[in-house]
Design a protein around this motif. Structure first.
Motif, PDB file in Angstrom:
ATOM      1  N   GLU A 209       3.661  -9.100  -4.708  1.00  0.00           N
ATOM      2  CA  GLU A 209       3.704  -7.929  -3.836  1.00  0.00           C
ATOM      3  C   GLU A 209       2.552  -7.943  -2.835  1.00  0.00           C
ATOM      4  N   ALA A 210       1.372  -8.389  -3.276  1.00  0.00           N
ATOM      5  CA  ALA A 210       0.223  -8.456  -2.378  1.00  0.00           C
ATOM      6  C   ALA A 210       0.446  -9.452  -1.247  1.00  0.00           C
ATOM      7  N   GLY A 211       1.184 -10.527  -1.538  1.00  0.00           N
ATOM      8  CA  GLY A 211       1.400 -11.544  -0.517  1.00  0.00           C
ATOM      9  C   GLY A 211       2.585 -11.290   0.387  1.00  0.00           C
ATOM     10  N   LYS A 212       3.531 -10.493  -0.067  1.00  0.00           N
ATOM     11  CA  LYS A 212       4.811 -10.367   0.617  1.00  0.00           C
ATOM     12  C   LYS A 212       4.674  -9.934   2.074  1.00  0.00           C
ATOM     13  N   GLU A 213       3.914  -8.879   2.347  1.00  0.00           N
ATOM     14  CA  GLU A 213       3.848  -8.358   3.719  1.00  0.00           C
ATOM     15  C   GLU A 213       3.076  -9.277   4.652  1.00  0.00           C
ATOM     16  N   HIS A 214       2.392 -10.267   4.083  1.00  0.00           N
ATOM     17  CA  HIS A 214       1.637 -11.212   4.906  1.00  0.00           C
ATOM     18  C   HIS A 214       2.318 -12.574   4.981  1.00  0.00           C
ATOM     19  N   GLY A 215       3.497 -12.679   4.402  1.00  0.00           N
ATOM     20  CA  GLY A 215       4.243 -13.925   4.462  1.00  0.00           C
ATOM     21  C   GLY A 215       3.813 -14.956   3.446  1.00  0.00           C
ATOM     22  N   PHE A 216       3.090 -14.536   2.393  1.00  0.00           N
ATOM     23  CA  PHE A 216       2.648 -15.457   1.353  1.00  0.00           C
ATOM     24  C   PHE A 216       3.480 -15.233   0.098  1.00  0.00           C
ATOM     25  N   ALA A 217       3.657 -16.298  -0.664  1.00  0.00           N
ATOM     26  CA  ALA A 217       4.353 -16.148  -1.940  1.00  0.00           C
ATOM     27  C   ALA A 217       3.514 -15.368  -2.944  1.00  0.00           C
ATOM     28  N   ALA A 218       2.193 -15.455  -2.816  1.00  0.00           N
ATOM     29  CA  ALA A 218       1.294 -14.721  -3.700  1.00  0.00           C
ATOM     30  C   ALA A 218      -0.058 -14.578  -3.010  1.00  0.00           C
ATOM     31  N   ALA A 219      -0.731 -13.476  -3.294  1.00  0.00           N
ATOM     32  CA  ALA A 219      -2.034 -13.239  -2.674  1.00  0.00           C
ATOM     33  C   ALA A 219      -2.916 -12.408  -3.591  1.00  0.00           C
ATOM     34  N   GLU A 220      -4.210 -12.478  -3.319  1.00  0.00           N
ATOM     35  CA  GLU A 220      -5.192 -11.559  -3.884  1.00  0.00           C
ATOM     36  C   GLU A 220      -5.861 -10.837  -2.723  1.00  0.00           C
ATOM     37  N   THR A 221      -6.111  -9.552  -2.898  1.00  0.00           N
ATOM     38  CA  THR A 221      -6.661  -8.752  -1.809  1.00  0.00           C
ATOM     39  C   THR A 221      -8.033  -8.199  -2.185  1.00  0.00           C
TER      40      THR A 221
END
Length: 227
Positions: A209-221
């Protein structure tokens, strides 16, 4: 030019906090050649619901678990401050201790808890976050802790401070290739997670979910603070 690696200091209240907060980012930095140091502020000796578990035995086990998790991520050293779980305060002494480590290790980036997160339940998370933020000021400005300068421990200004768990993050790290490493590191914390149902799915979902709006499969914010 220099071949000296960049350095990161990751400071968590308990064993497993660093992995939950920034495990994917840490693994990514390690693969990029960063020299990474963990500081664990407490011994985690309250984190059990097992009535047969003693605080002394638990603290020993959790250190072993933390070392194993750090190895999975590629962390070079782990420092245990061994304060009792649940008893931290953002005191001048804790701030000075963190500031000394900052001046010694000279990290380019520091990662820790966001102490301003609404309804943060655990007092140690707040205490560590505030103490680290205040320690950055003590580490960078020469009129703080003047005695250190007199023995050759000079000031250090990191490039940035990253706070995990932030409600208003403004920095996103693409960790699409590091989800499995983060999960593998978390699995080493057996005392905390072996009996918890569905934790892995929840972690994967949050990262997706963290990566979705930035076009990543996964992210940490993180909340990124200039230093």
């Amino acid at each position: 030019m220099t071949d000296e690696p960049k350095r990161a200091l990751v400071i968590g209240a308990h064993p497993d906090d660093n992995e939950f907060g920034a495990g994917g980012t840490i693994a990514k930095l390690a693969d990029q050649g960063w020299d990474i140091t963990f500081i664990i502020a407490t011994n985690g000796n309250k984190g059990s619901h097992d009535p047969a578990m003693s605080s002394f035995r638990l603290s020993e086990i959790r250190e072993q678990e933390q070392r194993a998790a750090a190895d999975v991520l590629g962390v070079r050293r782990v420092i245990f401050l061994r304060n009792n779980d649940g008893e931290l305060e953002p005191s001048p002494a804790l701030r000075a201790e963190f500031a000394l480590y900052i001046r010694h290790f000279k990290p380019h980036a520091i990662y820790t808890h966001d102490p301003w997160k609404h309804y943060m339940l655990h007092p140690d998370h707040r205490a560590v976050g505030f103490a680290v933020i205040e320690a950055v000021v003590s580490a960078r400005d020469h009129l703080f802790m003047p005695g250190l300068g007199q023995i050759g421990i000079g000031v250090w200004r990191p490039e940035a401070l990253y706070l995990w768990g932030a409600e208003q993050p403004d920095y996103v790290e693409d960790v699409s290739n590091y989800v499995d490493r983060k999960i593998a590191a978390l699995r080493e914390h057996h005392t905390q997670l072996d009996e918890v149902q569905g934790w892995e799915e929840r972690v994967r979902q949050r990262m997706a979910e963290a990566g979705k709006e930035h076009g990543f499969a996964a992210a940490e914010t993180f909340k990124k603070l200039p230093v």
